[in-house]
Write an enzyme that holds these catalytic residues in place. Structure first.
Site, PDB file in Angstrom:
ATOM      1  N   GLY A  27     -23.569   2.142 -20.254  1.00 54.90           N
ATOM      2  CA  GLY A  27     -22.262   2.058 -19.628  1.00 54.90           C
ATOM      3  C   GLY A  27     -21.706   0.655 -19.733  1.00 54.90           C
ATOM      4  O   GLY A  27     -22.395  -0.284 -20.169  1.00 54.90           O
ATOM      5  N   GLY A  30     -16.388  -3.953 -15.690  1.00 59.68           N
ATOM      6  CA  GLY A  30     -15.428  -5.026 -15.877  1.00 59.68           C
ATOM      7  C   GLY A  30     -16.037  -6.328 -16.348  1.00 59.68           C
ATOM      8  O   GLY A  30     -15.381  -7.108 -17.038  1.00 59.68           O
ATOM      9  N   VAL A  34     -24.403  -2.227 -19.429  1.00 56.91           N
ATOM     10  CA  VAL A  34     -25.713  -1.757 -18.955  1.00 56.91           C
ATOM     11  C   VAL A  34     -26.398  -1.021 -20.102  1.00 56.91           C
ATOM     12  O   VAL A  34     -25.795  -0.171 -20.762  1.00 56.91           O
ATOM     13  CB  VAL A  34     -25.570  -0.839 -17.732  1.00 56.91           C
ATOM     14  CG1 VAL A  34     -26.944  -0.351 -17.277  1.00 56.91           C
ATOM     15  CG2 VAL A  34     -24.877  -1.574 -16.584  1.00 56.91           C
ATOM     16  N   LYS A  49     -28.765  -4.912 -17.049  1.00 57.50           N
ATOM     17  CA  LYS A  49     -27.345  -5.218 -16.884  1.00 57.50           C
ATOM     18  C   LYS A  49     -27.121  -6.622 -17.432  1.00 57.50           C
ATOM     19  O   LYS A  49     -27.621  -7.604 -16.887  1.00 57.50           O
ATOM     20  CB  LYS A  49     -26.943  -5.138 -15.417  1.00 57.50           C
ATOM     21  CG  LYS A  49     -25.459  -5.410 -15.162  1.00 57.50           C
ATOM     22  CD  LYS A  49     -25.105  -5.180 -13.694  1.00 57.50           C
ATOM     23  CE  LYS A  49     -23.613  -5.376 -13.439  1.00 57.50           C
ATOM     24  NZ  LYS A  49     -23.251  -5.077 -12.029  1.00 57.50           N
ATOM     25  N   ASP A 145     -17.223  -0.906  -3.145  1.00 58.39           N
ATOM     26  CA  ASP A 145     -16.906  -0.167  -4.369  1.00 58.39           C
ATOM     27  C   ASP A 145     -17.612   1.198  -4.356  1.00 58.39           C
ATOM     28  O   ASP A 145     -18.255   1.581  -5.331  1.00 58.39           O
ATOM     29  CB  ASP A 145     -17.326  -0.976  -5.594  1.00 58.39           C
ATOM     30  CG  ASP A 145     -16.614  -0.502  -6.867  1.00 58.39           C
ATOM     31  OD1 ASP A 145     -15.621   0.232  -6.748  1.00 58.39           O
ATOM     32  OD2 ASP A 145     -17.062  -0.868  -7.961  1.00 58.39           O
ATOM     33  N   LYS A 147     -17.812   4.825  -4.922  1.00 63.70           N
ATOM     34  CA  LYS A 147     -17.102   5.764  -5.792  1.00 63.70           C
ATOM     35  C   LYS A 147     -18.136   6.634  -6.503  1.00 63.70           C
ATOM     36  O   LYS A 147     -19.332   6.286  -6.556  1.00 63.70           O
ATOM     37  CB  LYS A 147     -16.242   5.030  -6.810  1.00 63.70           C
ATOM     38  CG  LYS A 147     -17.015   4.098  -7.733  1.00 63.70           C
ATOM     39  CD  LYS A 147     -16.078   3.363  -8.682  1.00 63.70           C
ATOM     40  CE  LYS A 147     -16.848   2.424  -9.619  1.00 63.70           C
ATOM     41  NZ  LYS A 147     -15.944   1.705 -10.535  1.00 63.70           N
ATOM     42  N   PRO A 148     -17.734   7.779  -7.072  1.00 64.16           N
ATOM     43  CA  PRO A 148     -18.696   8.677  -7.724  1.00 64.16           C
ATOM     44  C   PRO A 148     -19.494   8.030  -8.849  1.00 64.16           C
ATOM     45  O   PRO A 148     -20.663   8.364  -9.047  1.00 64.16           O
ATOM     46  CB  PRO A 148     -17.798   9.810  -8.250  1.00 64.16           C
ATOM     47  CG  PRO A 148     -16.641   9.840  -7.304  1.00 64.16           C
ATOM     48  CD  PRO A 148     -16.386   8.397  -6.965  1.00 64.16           C
ATOM     49  N   ASN A 150     -20.789   5.226  -8.944  1.00 59.44           N
ATOM     50  CA  ASN A 150     -21.857   4.385  -8.411  1.00 59.44           C
ATOM     51  C   ASN A 150     -22.891   5.174  -7.608  1.00 59.44           C
ATOM     52  O   ASN A 150     -23.697   4.576  -6.892  1.00 59.44           O
ATOM     53  CB  ASN A 150     -21.268   3.267  -7.548  1.00 59.44           C
ATOM     54  CG  ASN A 150     -20.566   2.218  -8.387  1.00 59.44           C
ATOM     55  OD1 ASN A 150     -20.846   2.086  -9.573  1.00 59.44           O
ATOM     56  ND2 ASN A 150     -19.657   1.478  -7.784  1.00 59.44           N
ATOM     57  N   ASP A 169     -24.510  -0.787  -8.175  1.00 58.60           N
ATOM     58  CA  ASP A 169     -23.418  -1.728  -8.452  1.00 58.60           C
ATOM     59  C   ASP A 169     -22.921  -2.480  -7.223  1.00 58.60           C
ATOM     60  O   ASP A 169     -21.985  -2.056  -6.545  1.00 58.60           O
ATOM     61  CB  ASP A 169     -22.244  -1.024  -9.131  1.00 58.60           C
ATOM     62  CG  ASP A 169     -21.356  -2.029  -9.871  1.00 58.60           C
ATOM     63  OD1 ASP A 169     -21.498  -3.245  -9.627  1.00 58.60           O
ATOM     64  OD2 ASP A 169     -20.531  -1.594 -10.684  1.00 58.60           O
TER      65      ASP A 169
END
Length: 333
Positions: A27, A30, A34, A49, A145, A147-148, A150, A169
């Protein structure tokens, strides 16, 4: 090892004098990529990462060091674990990297591509994430942060769950009351899950994670984002209306989601309260499933019996009935 002459980050390179062999990219965010990698010393898969420093500012570097420090202090079953960290030189520039637990399963984003989750499955997911949030919140850390993307589903079954969910994250996490570093790129990328105070640019506390988790749970059971669109559009929407909670959701969900997505931070529950409520919803859904099976099989089981035992009784009764039926058929023949 990366050198000044390495043009790009490619598979097959190694870090820490050959200990970590980097494989395919998993992935990109910003500020970092990873990769799947292998720890040659311990013979296990890991995730690396690698921060991109092409145009890193002083604040970017400070955020990198803060993420490393945060992850190094946190150990919880609901958090992706940090194993190691280091630096590598690429084209004359030092890059920081993290070596983390590799989670082979899918993200919640991946899961939702197949459609909305059953409310009981969403409750199990939310309870685990809320537990992880409670852990970091008691240490005065705000994730910021949620969110799905993460939320990672591991292949580990534990604590009554078929799959443990891991929160990842911490790139824009910060300490409550600590210095705030503006990172508009990271914020704009997750506009759909911002809390009202984040959208306004106000100081945020642990309550902001609760609001974001409420939006994630709502998306999990409906299959759609409540506040979609760009940063400005999504921000204006949540400042002028509350999320719409489908009336067909089980009754217990309504007060919970309303409180989690309250526009005023002080009106939202704490993470441990959310975890307790979701676990109760999950447990009650299991009891209802047992009752449905019991009704179909004509079983009478006391209210206090553990649902798992009741299910085993139901299965045993069904198997016994089948065996008797087969025996009667054989003798009759």
């Amino acid at each position: 090892m990366f050198t000044e002459h390495t043009e790009t980050v490619v598979t097959g390179v190694s870090l820490s004098n050959g200990r970590y062999s980097i494989g395919e990219q998993l992935g990109s965010g910003g500020s970092a990529n990873v990769y799947r990698a292998r720890d040659e010393l311990l013979s296990r898969p890991v995730a690396v990462k690698l921060f991109r420093d092409e145009a890193a500012t002083a604040n970017d570097r400070l955020r990198q060091e803060r993420e490393i420090r945060l992850l190094g202090e946190l150990r919880h079953p609901g958090l992706v674990e940090l194993y190691d960290s280091g630096s590598v030189v690429h084209r004359g520039v030092e890059h920081r990297f993290l070596v983390m637990e590799y989670i082979p399963g899918a993200t919640l984003t991946d899961k939702l591509q197949a459609g909305p989750m059953l409310p009981r499955d969403a409750a199990a997911l939310g309870a685990q994430v809320a537990d992880a949030l409670s852990f970091i919140h008691t240490r005065s850390i705000v994730h910021r942060d949620i969110k799905p993307d993460n939320m990672l589903f591991s292949d580990i079954a534990a604590f009554g769950h078929a799959n443990l969910v891991k929160l990842s994250d911490f790139g824009i996490a910060h300490f409550v009351g600590g210095s705030r570093l503006t990172n508009t790129e990271a914020i704009s990328g997750t506009a759909s899950y911002l809390s009202p105070e984040q959208a306004l640019g106000d100081t945020v506390g642990t309550e902001t994670d609760i609001y974001s988790l409420g939006l994630v749970l709502l998306e999990a059971v409906t299959g759609r984002r409540e506040f979609d669109g760009g940063l400005v559009e999504a921000a204006i929407a949540r400042l002028h209306r509350d999320p719409v909670i489908p009336p067909e959701l089980p009754a217990a969900w309504h007060p919970l989601l309303r409180s989690m997505t309250a526009r005023k931070p002080e009106d939202r529950p704490a993470a441990h309260e959310v975890a307790a409520s979701l676990r109760e919803i999950w447990s009650e859904s299991r009891v209802r499933r047992v009752r449905r099976v019991r009704a179909r099989l004509g079983l009478v089981v006391d209210q206090g019996v553990d649902p798992r035992i009741a299910l085993l009784l139901a299965a045993a009764t069904a198997a016994a009935g089948l065996a008797i039926g087969v025996a009667i058929g054989i003798f009759a023949f």
